[in-house]
Design a protein around this motif. Sequence first.
Motif, PDB file in Angstrom:
ATOM      1  N   THR A 104       0.839  -1.208   0.000  1.00 48.36           N
ATOM      2  CA  THR A 104       0.000   0.000   0.000  1.00 48.36           C
ATOM      3  C   THR A 104       0.865   1.246   0.000  1.00 48.36           C
ATOM      4  O   THR A 104       0.472   2.294  -0.499  1.00 48.36           O
ATOM      5  CB  THR A 104      -0.961  -0.006   1.208  1.00 48.36           C
ATOM      6  OG1 THR A 104      -1.842  -1.114   1.053  1.00 48.36           O
ATOM      7  CG2 THR A 104      -1.790   1.253   1.278  1.00 48.36           C
ATOM      8  N   GLN A 105       2.070   1.116   0.565  1.00 45.41           N
ATOM      9  CA  GLN A 105       2.969   2.272   0.519  1.00 45.41           C
ATOM     10  C   GLN A 105       3.150   2.706  -0.936  1.00 45.41           C
ATOM     11  O   GLN A 105       3.150   3.892  -1.241  1.00 45.41           O
ATOM     12  CB  GLN A 105       4.311   1.895   1.156  1.00 45.41           C
ATOM     13  CG  GLN A 105       5.168   3.088   1.481  1.00 45.41           C
ATOM     14  CD  GLN A 105       4.551   3.998   2.537  1.00 45.41           C
ATOM     15  OE1 GLN A 105       4.190   3.559   3.606  1.00 45.41           O
ATOM     16  NE2 GLN A 105       4.423   5.278   2.220  1.00 45.41           N
ATOM     17  N   ASN A 174      -4.470   3.374  12.143  1.00 42.73           N
ATOM     18  CA  ASN A 174      -3.085   3.508  12.542  1.00 42.73           C
ATOM     19  C   ASN A 174      -2.813   5.012  12.622  1.00 42.73           C
ATOM     20  O   ASN A 174      -2.945   5.682  11.606  1.00 42.73           O
ATOM     21  CB  ASN A 174      -2.163   2.865  11.489  1.00 42.73           C
ATOM     22  CG  ASN A 174      -0.701   2.931  11.882  1.00 42.73           C
ATOM     23  OD1 ASN A 174      -0.348   3.415  12.943  1.00 42.73           O
ATOM     24  ND2 ASN A 174       0.157   2.436  10.993  1.00 42.73           N
ATOM     25  N   ASP A 202      -7.904   3.755   3.070  1.00 40.82           N
ATOM     26  CA  ASP A 202      -6.799   2.808   3.278  1.00 40.82           C
ATOM     27  C   ASP A 202      -7.269   1.799   4.332  1.00 40.82           C
ATOM     28  O   ASP A 202      -7.550   2.173   5.470  1.00 40.82           O
ATOM     29  CB  ASP A 202      -5.566   3.603   3.758  1.00 40.82           C
ATOM     30  CG  ASP A 202      -4.317   2.741   3.863  1.00 40.82           C
ATOM     31  OD1 ASP A 202      -4.392   1.530   3.561  1.00 40.82           O
ATOM     32  OD2 ASP A 202      -3.258   3.280   4.263  1.00 40.82           O
ATOM     33  N   TYR A 205      -6.376  -3.270   7.707  1.00 36.68           N
ATOM     34  CA  TYR A 205      -6.665  -4.035   8.926  1.00 36.68           C
ATOM     35  C   TYR A 205      -8.111  -4.512   9.021  1.00 36.68           C
ATOM     36  O   TYR A 205      -8.443  -5.255   9.947  1.00 36.68           O
ATOM     37  CB  TYR A 205      -6.361  -3.166  10.159  1.00 36.68           C
ATOM     38  CG  TYR A 205      -4.983  -2.575  10.154  1.00 36.68           C
ATOM     39  CD1 TYR A 205      -3.867  -3.398  10.286  1.00 36.68           C
ATOM     40  CD2 TYR A 205      -4.777  -1.208   9.996  1.00 36.68           C
ATOM     41  CE1 TYR A 205      -2.588  -2.871  10.267  1.00 36.68           C
ATOM     42  CE2 TYR A 205      -3.499  -0.671   9.978  1.00 36.68           C
ATOM     43  CZ  TYR A 205      -2.406  -1.502  10.104  1.00 36.68           C
ATOM     44  OH  TYR A 205      -1.141  -0.983  10.077  1.00 36.68           O
ATOM     45  N   SER A 243      -4.286  -4.623   1.418  1.00 34.21           N
ATOM     46  CA  SER A 243      -2.934  -5.176   1.370  1.00 34.21           C
ATOM     47  C   SER A 243      -2.892  -6.616   1.879  1.00 34.21           C
ATOM     48  O   SER A 243      -3.698  -7.007   2.725  1.00 34.21           O
ATOM     49  CB  SER A 243      -2.045  -4.296   2.261  1.00 34.21           C
ATOM     50  OG  SER A 243      -0.754  -4.815   2.359  1.00 34.21           O
ATOM     51  N   SER A 245      -0.197  -7.456   3.418  1.00 35.18           N
ATOM     52  CA  SER A 245       0.868  -7.365   4.433  1.00 35.18           C
ATOM     53  C   SER A 245       0.457  -7.901   5.785  1.00 35.18           C
ATOM     54  O   SER A 245       1.237  -8.552   6.470  1.00 35.18           O
ATOM     55  CB  SER A 245       1.325  -5.910   4.604  1.00 35.18           C
ATOM     56  OG  SER A 245       2.083  -5.519   3.500  1.00 35.18           O
ATOM     57  N   ARG A 253       5.401  -7.821  -0.113  1.00 32.91           N
ATOM     58  CA  ARG A 253       5.132  -6.518  -0.732  1.00 32.91           C
ATOM     59  C   ARG A 253       4.030  -6.650  -1.785  1.00 32.91           C
ATOM     60  O   ARG A 253       4.284  -6.572  -2.990  1.00 32.91           O
ATOM     61  CB  ARG A 253       6.413  -5.896  -1.359  1.00 32.91           C
ATOM     62  CG  ARG A 253       7.614  -5.823  -0.481  1.00 32.91           C
ATOM     63  CD  ARG A 253       7.344  -5.139   0.855  1.00 32.91           C
ATOM     64  NE  ARG A 253       6.836  -3.799   0.767  1.00 32.91           N
ATOM     65  CZ  ARG A 253       5.758  -3.387   1.479  1.00 32.91           C
ATOM     66  NH1 ARG A 253       5.095  -4.201   2.274  1.00 32.91           N
ATOM     67  NH2 ARG A 253       5.354  -2.143   1.366  1.00 32.91           N
TER      68      ARG A 253
HETATM   69  C1  LIG Z   1      -2.590   2.469   7.447  1.00 33.30           C
HETATM   70  C2  LIG Z   1      -1.474   1.812   6.720  1.00 33.30           C
HETATM   71  N1  LIG Z   1      -1.402   1.946   5.384  1.00 33.30           N
HETATM   72  C3  LIG Z   1      -0.412   1.375   4.687  1.00 33.30           C
HETATM   73  C4  LIG Z   1       0.575   0.646   5.303  1.00 33.30           C
HETATM   74  C5  LIG Z   1       1.681   0.060   4.463  1.00 33.30           C
HETATM   75  O1  LIG Z   1       1.319  -1.220   4.139  1.00 33.30           O
HETATM   76  P1  LIG Z   1       2.060  -2.118   3.032  1.00 33.30           P
HETATM   77  O2  LIG Z   1       2.884  -3.097   3.789  1.00 33.30           O
HETATM   78  O3  LIG Z   1       0.951  -2.741   2.266  1.00 33.30           O
HETATM   79  O4  LIG Z   1       2.888  -1.204   2.195  1.00 33.30           O
HETATM   80  C6  LIG Z   1       0.541   0.473   6.684  1.00 33.30           C
HETATM   81  C7  LIG Z   1       1.600  -0.295   7.354  1.00 33.30           C
HETATM   82  O5  LIG Z   1       1.737  -0.408   8.524  1.00 33.30           O
HETATM   83  C8  LIG Z   1      -0.509   1.082   7.409  1.00 33.30           C
HETATM   84  O6  LIG Z   1      -0.598   0.979   8.738  1.00 33.30           O
END
Ligand SMILES: Cc1ncc(COP(=O)(O)O)c(C=O)c1O
Length: 405
Positions: A104-105, A174, A202, A205, A243, A245, A253
């Motif tokens: 997601t980054q 977050n 986004d 979770y 994601s 992740s 990734r």
């Molecule tokens: C709200 C949020 N968005 C995006 C990410 C990044 O996630 P990714 O590992 O999919 O790049 C995180 C990672 O902790 C996150 O907490």
Amino acid sequence: MQVNWNDRFATRLEWMTTSAIRDILKCAQTPGLISMAGGWPEAELFPTAQLAEIAQQVLTQSPRDSLQYGLTDGLTVLREQLAKMSTAQGIPAQPENIVITSGTQQSLDLLGRILLNEGDTLLVENPTFLGALQSFKAYGARFRAVPMDDQGAIPEELDGHDAKFYYALPTFQNPTGVTTTLERRKALLERAREQNLVIVEDDPYGVLRFEGQPLPTLAQLAAEEDIARGGSGLPQRVIYCSSFSKILAPGLRLSWIVAPRELTGPLVMAKQGADLHTNALAQSMASEFIRRGWMPAQIERIRETYRVRRQAMLQAIEAYFPSGIYYSRPEGGLFMWVELPGEVETIPLLPKAVEQQVAFVPGKPFYITDAGDSTMRLTFASIQPELIHEGIRRLGGLIKAHLGA
Ligand SMILES: Cc1ncc(COP(=O)(O)O)c(C=O)c1O
């Protein structure tokens, strides 16, 4: 002649920042330290044996899919699966509406790349995910704070800013762990519609809910509105990011964006320039993991573990923190948020905590305003309950000593 790099850097480098959290976390890597700081999922929950079996299979049976260059928008079969999953979650999507990204980054970076001009205003919750601020800042964005309380973001605060978009984290936010209530979700969408505001939702979770009733995502609510108006249901106003992740493994990734086709074309073009495509082996493996029907049990295992750990953290906080301290009661995700009395600043508290072999993340860097001096983020996800207990005991002792309690 010496090269003077300072003469050569792009202006945009001035807009970039390193993550304060990452710098802080460097000190939290010492062995024996109980770190409630990182946003890492529990590594014991990575389905390593299953992934090893799948890796063996995809490498021998479909090496072209897993090792050759691939399509920029992603492996077709995985996009089909994600479109189905998305539709089942109330966001009707076709494979053409899915772009697979390298985390997601990267999704946030690509959205910044195609949507932001220098000086554009973005609405962000205050506090918000630091990685998003980092990505958007690099394109010259300016931020406007959308204040939050324990019901989520405050809808009236979306009004009157002429923002490019609102970056929203409505579920197990977050850093705060807060989930925006249904009424607030509806009101946020209503305001967004009135202001013709786009929302980037986004949601890494959302499926990790271990308590309470699931709530519709903003994208799902927007889809329902669209269907009620006779549309296809694909939300036009809400761009949805999620994601693998936190449900498989962050090292893969692997993430995805659900967006209208007007957006997926430019996203794919931007991604071509960034990395051509997401790791093909990771995509093949995730696709096979879903095909074998393993995802529901995997998610359940994570939920159950985090539920127990969240409970352990709540109990320890109740036992060891002085009374009168605010802490969130997250119903899912990885994080808990703590607000200490104003006289305790958490940035100077951190080195003292590390001396006692316990770490947290100070909350201030998550704010875009000068606020949050007395806040901290704790994660319960990647720590055994006994260590959570011990870590909170040490932290509680430190806070009490600070307060003279
Ligand atoms: C709200 C949020 N968005 C995006 C990410 C990044 O996630 P990714 O590992 O999919 O790049 C995180 C990672 O902790 C996150 O907490």
